[in-house]
Design a protein around this motif. Sequence first.
Motif, PDB file in Angstrom:
ATOM      1  N   ALA A  11       0.815  -1.216   0.000  1.00  0.00           N
ATOM      2  CA  ALA A  11       0.000   0.000   0.000  1.00  0.00           C
ATOM      3  C   ALA A  11       0.848   1.265   0.000  1.00  0.00           C
ATOM      4  O   ALA A  11       0.404   2.308  -0.463  1.00  0.00           O
ATOM      5  CB  ALA A  11      -0.917   0.003   1.219  1.00  0.00           C
ATOM      6  N   ARG A  12       2.055   1.177   0.482  1.00  0.00           N
ATOM      7  CA  ARG A  12       2.901   2.357   0.609  1.00  0.00           C
ATOM      8  C   ARG A  12       3.603   2.731  -0.697  1.00  0.00           C
ATOM      9  O   ARG A  12       4.103   3.837  -0.844  1.00  0.00           O
ATOM     10  CB  ARG A  12       3.939   2.123   1.714  1.00  0.00           C
ATOM     11  CG  ARG A  12       4.683   3.393   2.073  1.00  0.00           C
ATOM     12  CD  ARG A  12       5.479   3.222   3.311  1.00  0.00           C
ATOM     13  NE  ARG A  12       4.560   3.314   4.435  1.00  0.00           N
ATOM     14  CZ  ARG A  12       4.874   3.764   5.619  1.00  0.00           C
ATOM     15  NH1 ARG A  12       6.096   4.138   5.876  1.00  0.00           N
ATOM     16  NH2 ARG A  12       3.984   3.831   6.573  1.00  0.00           N
ATOM     17  N   GLU A  13       3.625   1.815  -1.661  1.00  0.00           N
ATOM     18  CA  GLU A  13       4.329   2.096  -2.920  1.00  0.00           C
ATOM     19  C   GLU A  13       3.378   2.683  -3.953  1.00  0.00           C
ATOM     20  O   GLU A  13       2.275   2.178  -4.151  1.00  0.00           O
ATOM     21  CB  GLU A  13       4.976   0.827  -3.463  1.00  0.00           C
ATOM     22  CG  GLU A  13       6.136   0.381  -2.590  1.00  0.00           C
ATOM     23  CD  GLU A  13       6.955  -0.719  -3.226  1.00  0.00           C
ATOM     24  OE1 GLU A  13       6.913  -0.852  -4.467  1.00  0.00           O
ATOM     25  OE2 GLU A  13       7.633  -1.416  -2.476  1.00  0.00           O
ATOM     26  N   ARG A  14       3.825   3.716  -4.607  1.00  0.00           N
ATOM     27  CA  ARG A  14       3.014   4.402  -5.617  1.00  0.00           C
ATOM     28  C   ARG A  14       2.692   3.458  -6.766  1.00  0.00           C
ATOM     29  O   ARG A  14       1.582   3.410  -7.236  1.00  0.00           O
ATOM     30  CB  ARG A  14       3.770   5.645  -6.095  1.00  0.00           C
ATOM     31  CG  ARG A  14       3.102   6.389  -7.209  1.00  0.00           C
ATOM     32  CD  ARG A  14       1.887   7.169  -6.711  1.00  0.00           C
ATOM     33  NE  ARG A  14       1.389   8.023  -7.756  1.00  0.00           N
ATOM     34  CZ  ARG A  14       0.461   7.647  -8.631  1.00  0.00           C
ATOM     35  NH1 ARG A  14      -0.061   6.463  -8.594  1.00  0.00           N
ATOM     36  NH2 ARG A  14       0.062   8.480  -9.568  1.00  0.00           N
ATOM     37  N   ASP A  37      -5.167   2.481   4.900  1.00  0.00           N
ATOM     38  CA  ASP A  37      -4.993   3.896   4.572  1.00  0.00           C
ATOM     39  C   ASP A  37      -5.127   4.629   5.896  1.00  0.00           C
ATOM     40  O   ASP A  37      -6.235   4.783   6.416  1.00  0.00           O
ATOM     41  CB  ASP A  37      -6.081   4.334   3.595  1.00  0.00           C
ATOM     42  CG  ASP A  37      -5.910   5.772   3.142  1.00  0.00           C
ATOM     43  OD1 ASP A  37      -4.899   6.400   3.500  1.00  0.00           O
ATOM     44  OD2 ASP A  37      -6.800   6.270   2.435  1.00  0.00           O
ATOM     45  N   ARG A  59      -7.202  11.559  -6.604  1.00  0.00           N
ATOM     46  CA  ARG A  59      -6.726  10.177  -6.616  1.00  0.00           C
ATOM     47  C   ARG A  59      -6.135   9.816  -7.972  1.00  0.00           C
ATOM     48  O   ARG A  59      -6.455  10.433  -8.989  1.00  0.00           O
ATOM     49  CB  ARG A  59      -7.873   9.207  -6.315  1.00  0.00           C
ATOM     50  CG  ARG A  59      -8.434   9.355  -4.933  1.00  0.00           C
ATOM     51  CD  ARG A  59      -9.550   8.369  -4.696  1.00  0.00           C
ATOM     52  NE  ARG A  59     -10.722   8.696  -5.500  1.00  0.00           N
ATOM     53  CZ  ARG A  59     -11.974   8.475  -5.134  1.00  0.00           C
ATOM     54  NH1 ARG A  59     -12.232   7.893  -3.978  1.00  0.00           N
ATOM     55  NH2 ARG A  59     -12.972   8.802  -5.910  1.00  0.00           N
ATOM     56  N   CYS A 101      -1.360  -0.448  -7.881  1.00  0.00           N
ATOM     57  CA  CYS A 101      -1.248   0.301  -6.634  1.00  0.00           C
ATOM     58  C   CYS A 101      -2.612   0.449  -5.986  1.00  0.00           C
ATOM     59  O   CYS A 101      -3.642   0.165  -6.593  1.00  0.00           O
ATOM     60  CB  CYS A 101      -0.633   1.678  -6.874  1.00  0.00           C
ATOM     61  SG  CYS A 101      -1.644   2.825  -7.836  1.00  0.00           S
ATOM     62  N   ASP A 104      -4.968   6.103  -4.324  1.00  0.00           N
ATOM     63  CA  ASP A 104      -4.786   7.131  -3.311  1.00  0.00           C
ATOM     64  C   ASP A 104      -4.286   8.398  -3.994  1.00  0.00           C
ATOM     65  O   ASP A 104      -3.994   8.399  -5.193  1.00  0.00           O
ATOM     66  CB  ASP A 104      -3.775   6.642  -2.256  1.00  0.00           C
ATOM     67  CG  ASP A 104      -3.905   7.341  -0.910  1.00  0.00           C
ATOM     68  OD1 ASP A 104      -4.733   8.270  -0.773  1.00  0.00           O
ATOM     69  OD2 ASP A 104      -3.164   6.968   0.016  1.00  0.00           O
ATOM     70  N   TYR A 109       0.952   8.436  -0.103  1.00  0.00           N
ATOM     71  CA  TYR A 109       1.284   7.026   0.115  1.00  0.00           C
ATOM     72  C   TYR A 109       2.102   6.805   1.385  1.00  0.00           C
ATOM     73  O   TYR A 109       2.185   5.690   1.882  1.00  0.00           O
ATOM     74  CB  TYR A 109       2.000   6.445  -1.114  1.00  0.00           C
ATOM     75  CG  TYR A 109       1.031   6.141  -2.231  1.00  0.00           C
ATOM     76  CD1 TYR A 109       0.476   4.876  -2.367  1.00  0.00           C
ATOM     77  CD2 TYR A 109       0.635   7.125  -3.131  1.00  0.00           C
ATOM     78  CE1 TYR A 109      -0.435   4.594  -3.371  1.00  0.00           C
ATOM     79  CE2 TYR A 109      -0.280   6.862  -4.135  1.00  0.00           C
ATOM     80  CZ  TYR A 109      -0.809   5.598  -4.251  1.00  0.00           C
ATOM     81  OH  TYR A 109      -1.723   5.329  -5.235  1.00  0.00           O
ATOM     82  N   ASN A 112       0.350   4.902   4.383  1.00  0.00           N
ATOM     83  CA  ASN A 112      -0.274   3.620   4.067  1.00  0.00           C
ATOM     84  C   ASN A 112       0.560   2.473   4.619  1.00  0.00           C
ATOM     85  O   ASN A 112       1.773   2.602   4.802  1.00  0.00           O
ATOM     86  CB  ASN A 112      -0.403   3.459   2.554  1.00  0.00           C
ATOM     87  CG  ASN A 112      -1.217   4.563   1.916  1.00  0.00           C
ATOM     88  OD1 ASN A 112      -1.949   5.277   2.590  1.00  0.00           O
ATOM     89  ND2 ASN A 112      -1.076   4.718   0.624  1.00  0.00           N
TER      90      ASN A 112
END
Length: 123
Positions: A11-14, A37, A59, A101, A104, A109, A112
């Motif tokens: 979740a943290r990676e674009r 999130d 988004r 991804c 978001d 990010y 996340n």
Amino acid sequence: MPFTITKSIPARERWTRVCDVKQGATYAFTASGRWQDWKINEDANGYDRTWLRPFAGLRTMPKAQWFALIGSIDQDTDTAFLIGASYPSWTAPKTGVLYCCANDIPIMYWNNSGAVELTCTEL
């Protein structure tokens, strides 16, 4: 030759590279697991919150829910499509690299966590 690949989509990676896709080839997707999130824990179908609606246009894919799993060829948002927890039949509009991804705001990010497991099968 058809293939099946499973990748973790943090979740943290674009964008996370998944696999090469070929124009005209058809693929099936399933995703499992949960990601967060901030403190909102969701699956790959994402979520909606009334208080976030004014920011929806920021988004990566404005018409898909927050934290829905989305895909794109070569990180081009013009090719972005909603995968969610399942997309049984998607035909690649062009040849390139499939990236995925959580949907978001690009600069958000950092807050996340977690990951979903995506399985992609060329049909």
